[in-house]
Write a protein that holds these residues in place. Structure first.
Motif, PDB file in Angstrom:
ATOM      1  N   PHE A 246      58.368  38.728  -1.968  1.00 33.29           N
ATOM      2  CA  PHE A 246      58.438  40.210  -2.807  1.00 33.29           C
ATOM      3  C   PHE A 246      57.119  40.166  -3.278  1.00 33.29           C
ATOM      4  CE2 PHE A 246      62.899  39.008  -2.512  1.00 33.29           C
ATOM      5  CZ  PHE A 246      63.637  40.588  -2.375  1.00 33.29           C
ATOM      6  N   ASP A 247      56.462  41.412  -3.183  1.00 29.27           N
ATOM      7  CA  ASP A 247      55.269  41.638  -3.966  1.00 29.27           C
ATOM      8  C   ASP A 247      55.357  41.778  -5.366  1.00 29.27           C
ATOM      9  OD1 ASP A 247      53.306  42.465  -1.504  1.00 29.27           O
ATOM     10  OD2 ASP A 247      55.298  43.393  -1.180  1.00 29.27           O
ATOM     11  N   VAL A 248      56.586  42.152  -6.069  1.00 27.56           N
ATOM     12  CA  VAL A 248      56.662  41.969  -7.548  1.00 27.56           C
ATOM     13  C   VAL A 248      58.062  41.221  -7.795  1.00 27.56           C
ATOM     14  CG1 VAL A 248      56.869  43.378  -9.345  1.00 27.56           C
ATOM     15  CG2 VAL A 248      55.385  43.974  -7.572  1.00 27.56           C
ATOM     16  N   VAL A 249      58.274  40.418  -8.722  1.00 26.65           N
ATOM     17  CA  VAL A 249      59.594  40.008  -9.213  1.00 26.65           C
ATOM     18  C   VAL A 249      59.518  40.252 -10.616  1.00 26.65           C
ATOM     19  CG1 VAL A 249      61.121  38.026  -9.783  1.00 26.65           C
ATOM     20  CG2 VAL A 249      60.008  38.170  -7.318  1.00 26.65           C
ATOM     21  N   HIS A 250      60.491  41.169 -11.004  1.00 24.47           N
ATOM     22  CA  HIS A 250      60.386  41.702 -12.345  1.00 24.47           C
ATOM     23  C   HIS A 250      61.669  41.167 -12.936  1.00 24.47           C
ATOM     24  CE1 HIS A 250      61.831  44.769 -15.231  1.00 24.47           C
ATOM     25  NE2 HIS A 250      60.458  45.041 -15.407  1.00 24.47           N
ATOM     26  N   ALA A 251      61.607  40.690 -14.000  1.00 28.15           N
ATOM     27  CA  ALA A 251      62.965  39.862 -14.912  1.00 28.15           C
ATOM     28  C   ALA A 251      62.950  40.220 -16.077  1.00 28.15           C
ATOM     29  CB  ALA A 251      63.109  38.394 -14.480  1.00 28.15           C
ATOM     30  N   ALA A 252      63.365  41.218 -16.689  1.00 27.25           N
ATOM     31  CA  ALA A 252      63.258  41.639 -18.292  1.00 27.25           C
ATOM     32  C   ALA A 252      64.348  41.052 -19.032  1.00 27.25           C
ATOM     33  CB  ALA A 252      63.256  43.421 -18.258  1.00 27.25           C
ATOM     34  N   ASN A 253      63.900  40.455 -20.060  1.00 29.61           N
ATOM     35  CA  ASN A 253      64.659  39.996 -21.148  1.00 29.61           C
ATOM     36  C   ASN A 253      66.104  39.164 -20.484  1.00 29.61           C
ATOM     37  OD1 ASN A 253      63.067  41.395 -22.554  1.00 29.61           O
ATOM     38  ND2 ASN A 253      64.656  42.845 -23.527  1.00 29.61           N
ATOM     39  N   LEU A 254      65.733  38.577 -19.662  1.00 34.57           N
ATOM     40  CA  LEU A 254      66.967  37.533 -18.683  1.00 34.57           C
ATOM     41  C   LEU A 254      66.916  36.185 -18.993  1.00 34.57           C
ATOM     42  CD1 LEU A 254      68.792  37.621 -16.480  1.00 34.57           C
ATOM     43  CD2 LEU A 254      66.926  37.340 -14.772  1.00 34.57           C
ATOM     44  N   ILE A 255      65.672  35.608 -19.270  1.00 32.80           N
ATOM     45  CA  ILE A 255      65.613  33.903 -19.308  1.00 32.80           C
ATOM     46  C   ILE A 255      66.350  33.810 -20.385  1.00 32.80           C
ATOM     47  CG2 ILE A 255      63.373  33.877 -17.846  1.00 32.80           C
ATOM     48  CD1 ILE A 255      61.925  33.285 -20.279  1.00 32.80           C
ATOM     49  N   ASP A 256      66.365  34.205 -21.433  1.00 41.59           N
ATOM     50  CA  ASP A 256      67.083  33.683 -22.753  1.00 41.59           C
ATOM     51  C   ASP A 256      68.518  34.256 -22.803  1.00 41.59           C
ATOM     52  OD1 ASP A 256      66.663  36.348 -23.418  1.00 41.59           O
ATOM     53  OD2 ASP A 256      65.663  36.067 -25.318  1.00 41.59           O
ATOM     54  N   ARG A 257      68.979  34.536 -21.678  1.00 39.52           N
ATOM     55  CA  ARG A 257      70.484  34.668 -21.364  1.00 39.52           C
ATOM     56  C   ARG A 257      71.168  34.166 -20.202  1.00 39.52           C
ATOM     57  NH1 ARG A 257      69.963  35.758 -25.641  1.00 39.52           N
ATOM     58  NH2 ARG A 257      70.281  37.592 -26.894  1.00 39.52           N
ATOM     59  N   LEU A 258      70.353  33.092 -19.745  1.00 37.65           N
ATOM     60  CA  LEU A 258      70.937  32.325 -18.632  1.00 37.65           C
ATOM     61  C   LEU A 258      71.350  30.949 -19.066  1.00 37.65           C
ATOM     62  CD1 LEU A 258      68.027  33.089 -15.907  1.00 37.65           C
ATOM     63  CD2 LEU A 258      70.564  34.303 -15.911  1.00 37.65           C
ATOM     64  N   PRO A 259      72.434  30.379 -18.698  1.00 38.92           N
ATOM     65  CA  PRO A 259      72.998  29.010 -19.034  1.00 38.92           C
ATOM     66  C   PRO A 259      71.839  28.124 -18.658  1.00 38.92           C
ATOM     67  CG  PRO A 259      74.772  30.297 -18.057  1.00 38.92           C
ATOM     68  CD  PRO A 259      73.438  31.110 -17.834  1.00 38.92           C
ATOM     69  N   GLU A 260      71.179  28.267 -17.423  1.00 38.48           N
ATOM     70  CA  GLU A 260      70.135  27.306 -17.037  1.00 38.48           C
ATOM     71  C   GLU A 260      68.936  27.816 -16.518  1.00 38.48           C
ATOM     72  OE1 GLU A 260      71.758  23.819 -14.639  1.00 38.48           O
ATOM     73  OE2 GLU A 260      73.342  25.184 -14.255  1.00 38.48           O
ATOM     74  N   PRO A 261      68.099  28.567 -17.275  1.00 39.59           N
ATOM     75  CA  PRO A 261      66.976  29.223 -17.116  1.00 39.59           C
ATOM     76  C   PRO A 261      65.885  28.681 -16.047  1.00 39.59           C
ATOM     77  CG  PRO A 261      66.593  28.536 -19.384  1.00 39.59           C
ATOM     78  CD  PRO A 261      67.985  28.244 -18.998  1.00 39.59           C
ATOM     79  N   LEU A 262      65.809  27.099 -16.034  1.00 34.74           N
ATOM     80  CA  LEU A 262      64.956  26.641 -15.136  1.00 34.74           C
ATOM     81  C   LEU A 262      65.287  26.625 -13.589  1.00 34.74           C
ATOM     82  CD1 LEU A 262      63.965  23.093 -16.721  1.00 34.74           C
ATOM     83  CD2 LEU A 262      62.395  24.850 -16.040  1.00 34.74           C
ATOM     84  N   ARG A 263      66.635  26.917 -13.341  1.00 28.24           N
ATOM     85  CA  ARG A 263      66.822  27.161 -12.242  1.00 28.24           C
ATOM     86  C   ARG A 263      66.482  28.327 -11.670  1.00 28.24           C
ATOM     87  NH1 ARG A 263      70.999  24.460  -9.372  1.00 28.24           N
ATOM     88  NH2 ARG A 263      72.279  23.201 -10.605  1.00 28.24           N
ATOM     89  N   LEU A 264      66.199  29.430 -12.506  1.00 29.26           N
ATOM     90  CA  LEU A 264      65.526  30.736 -11.995  1.00 29.26           C
ATOM     91  C   LEU A 264      63.994  30.281 -11.684  1.00 29.26           C
ATOM     92  CD1 LEU A 264      65.039  33.710 -11.303  1.00 29.26           C
ATOM     93  CD2 LEU A 264      64.893  34.155 -13.916  1.00 29.26           C
ATOM     94  N   LEU A 265      63.280  30.000 -12.628  1.00 28.40           N
ATOM     95  CA  LEU A 265      62.152  29.447 -12.371  1.00 28.40           C
ATOM     96  C   LEU A 265      61.613  28.736 -11.156  1.00 28.40           C
ATOM     97  CD1 LEU A 265      60.876  28.651 -16.321  1.00 28.40           C
ATOM     98  CD2 LEU A 265      61.127  30.984 -15.293  1.00 28.40           C
ATOM     99  N   ARG A 266      62.344  27.848 -10.992  1.00 24.09           N
ATOM    100  CA  ARG A 266      62.024  26.966  -9.865  1.00 24.09           C
ATOM    101  C   ARG A 266      62.340  27.819  -8.697  1.00 24.09           C
ATOM    102  NH1 ARG A 266      64.631  21.794 -12.850  1.00 24.09           N
ATOM    103  NH2 ARG A 266      62.899  21.134 -13.950  1.00 24.09           N
ATOM    104  N   GLN A 267      62.978  28.861  -8.291  1.00 25.98           N
ATOM    105  CA  GLN A 267      63.142  29.648  -7.375  1.00 25.98           C
ATOM    106  C   GLN A 267      62.041  30.651  -7.057  1.00 25.98           C
ATOM    107  OE1 GLN A 267      67.389  31.153  -6.642  1.00 25.98           O
ATOM    108  NE2 GLN A 267      67.398  30.554  -8.878  1.00 25.98           N
ATOM    109  N   LEU A 268      61.305  30.837  -8.242  1.00 24.27           N
ATOM    110  CA  LEU A 268      60.157  31.937  -7.999  1.00 24.27           C
ATOM    111  C   LEU A 268      59.300  31.916  -7.170  1.00 24.27           C
ATOM    112  CD1 LEU A 268      59.973  32.519 -12.026  1.00 24.27           C
ATOM    113  CD2 LEU A 268      61.306  34.093 -10.084  1.00 24.27           C
ATOM    114  N   PRO A 269      58.577  30.504  -6.915  1.00 21.35           N
ATOM    115  CA  PRO A 269      57.607  30.396  -5.954  1.00 21.35           C
ATOM    116  C   PRO A 269      57.929  30.738  -4.507  1.00 21.35           C
ATOM    117  CG  PRO A 269      57.605  28.226  -7.341  1.00 21.35           C
ATOM    118  CD  PRO A 269      58.891  29.428  -7.715  1.00 21.35           C
ATOM    119  N   ALA A 270      59.295  30.679  -4.084  1.00 22.08           N
ATOM    120  CA  ALA A 270      59.475  31.039  -2.874  1.00 22.08           C
ATOM    121  C   ALA A 270      59.991  32.462  -2.588  1.00 22.08           C
ATOM    122  CB  ALA A 270      60.862  30.286  -2.552  1.00 22.08           C
TER     123      ALA A 270
END
Length: 251
Positions: free
Chosen positions: A145-169
């Motif tokens: 994607f040209d833009v990935v937008h995640a508003a007020n999400l990371i502090d509602r995830l059980p494992e936010p690092l799992r999301l962060l580690r997917q972002l480069p792909a």
């Protein structure tokens, strides 16, 4: 029951996303209007359209009932909005189909005001599709994607690092990553061992902002912004918060 599947939160989020400032700002406090329209401002005040390639694709993670996804469609020819709540996604799809959101604004107890608010007519709703999904375990085949937008999400995830580690792909080289969060870490959503910040480690304070910079080495931090937002629960109860927006570009 997942609170994001309840009538109460569905109505609150539809109000949060689609109400006009006049419908949510406390009476007699017009100066609070700057805290309205957060779902719009999380895009309009952070996205840098000049950096987008054409045609552009956007991924809106934790899209809730969809207003930020429609705002992304002003700039991107394809937008995918993903949320874990089936009821939120059903509501977003209904807005896409009809062009308006219908919801009840709680006044007191079981008293409510029925509202119908229309999307701006210039927004190209056909560019947006919505699907249920888990931001920590996204389905294969989404692409880049040209833009990935995640508003007020990371502090509602059980494992936010799992999301962060997917972002480069997920973000193309040169693409933009927009994260917003008030960093409200609560054990009811995220086990303390998985918090990105808000704790001491070896007697040193660890903040989420600092941690994001450590955990996103594939991204260059462009800028940060404070984005206040107001959630109206009923006529005499409001939640006022300040999200920090961090805007990044993929190296």
């Amino acid at each position: 029951m997942n609170p994001y599947e309840t009538d109460k939160l569905l109505a609150e989020y539809l109000l949060f996303h689609y109400a006009s400032p006049e419908q949510v700002i406390p009476p007699g406090v017009p100066e609070m209007a700057f805290s309205a329209d957060f779902a719009v401002r999380s895009v309009s005040q952070t996205l840098q359209p000049d950096l987008l390639s054409k045609p552009a694709r956007a991924l809106d993670l934790g899209c809730a009932v969809g207003r930020s996804s429609f705002e992304l469609a002003r700039h991107c020819e394809e937008v995918i909005g993903v949320d874990f709540s089936q009821r939120f996604i059903a509501a977003a799809r209904a807005v896409k189909e009809s062009g308006f959101a219908e919801f009840n604004r709680c006044e007191e107890g079981h008293l409510a005001t029925a509202l119908r608010n229309f999307l701006p007519s210039e927004i190209k709703r056909h560019r947006v599709q919505f699907e249920t999904g888990d931001a920590m375990h996204l389905r294969p085949g989404l692409g880049e994607f040209d833009v990935v937008h995640a508003a007020n999400l990371i502090d509602r995830l059980p494992e936010p690092l799992r999301l962060l580690r997917q972002l480069p792909a997920l973000v193309k080289p040169g693409g933009q990553l927009i994260l917003t969060s008030p960093y409200t870490w609560l054990e009811e959503y995220t086990p303390q061992a998985n918090w990105l910040g808000g704790f001491y480690q070896n007697e040193r304070a660890v903040t989420t902002y600092e941690r994001l910079q450590l955990e996103l080495p594939d991204f260059l931090l462009l800028t940060t912004q404070d984005l206040p937002f107001l959630i109206r629960e009923h006529a005499r109860k409001y939640q006022w918060s300040i999200a920090q927006a961090t805007i990044w570009v993929r190296r």
